[in-house]
Design a protein around this motif. Sequence first.
Motif: not given
Length: 325
Positions: A1-5, A15
């Motif tokens: 999520a932090e990587q926008g993926r 996931q």
Amino acid sequence: AEQGRLHEPDELARQVRRMLADEKAEALVTNFASQWLLLRQLDTVNPSTNEFDGNLRQAFRRETELLFGEMLHKDESVVSLLNADHTYVDERLARHYGIPHVRGSRFRRVALAGDARRGLLGLGSILTVTSAPNRTSPVKRGQWVLENVLGSPVPPPPEGVDTNIDKTAAATAQLHTMRQRLERHMADPGCAACHNLMDPIGFALENFDMIGRWRDADGGEPVDASGEFIDGTKLSGPADLRAALLAHSDMFVEALTEKLMTYALGRTVEYFDLPAVREIVRSAAADDYRFSSLAIGIARSVPFRMKAKLAPAESAVALNETGGR
């Protein structure tokens, strides 16, 4: 999520599989399956027989949880729940089912002889909670199959219709079996519309008594387990009913997907969600309806991904409406 993926389909699927493999996924057994398969009702049923006790109550619950959990953890086809050729028993439950050579309180996987008790239809938990306290209930059993296996809700009885089958039996002494009582009840035009859907399915399970033991007689007469499926297929017992359900396995998968979607959204599935449900089922067919394919389909669906975060007051109302899920 932090990587926008996380929005990427392959990453989202990875996931979901990771989360299903986590020990926290046990909540799908203890919460979702418990709700869908009526295990919570086991806490309050009190059959009027000395053959039922607290140990059997707990064994029924554990058997069902282990069977569902096996399908979940091995990521098998959800259709296997209808036709599993094995179950999980301890000594108390094995004795109840007539399964020999099982000793002790440890639950173990055992093969089922014959096909009468295969899958969900043969589970003592479901057979008991869909019975009345003092007898079987083809009505409740047929309704459970229609609503939870086939996804076909049954309307409530019309106002003013007497649904007390036992009162009818008391007034007519020659009605010895449950089937005879219901057939008398079905003669009432006000009752026939719904009972003609539920009862012929429930009759196919009459060889199981009110706590799920196999029986060949009811009220001193041979059990008549003949019935009829929704498509007109003639039934003569639980094996025939199971075969009919397997022939319509897509309906079972769609009904289960609706239940899973309700669990995931925390609200009732509405008409505008149904295209997404059907798309999930169509996509999962290519993967033999494995549980993970349904979970991934829900995670990718518009209703799930567009679910809005509610304000605290709205959230409290939603939790109340969905039973706190």
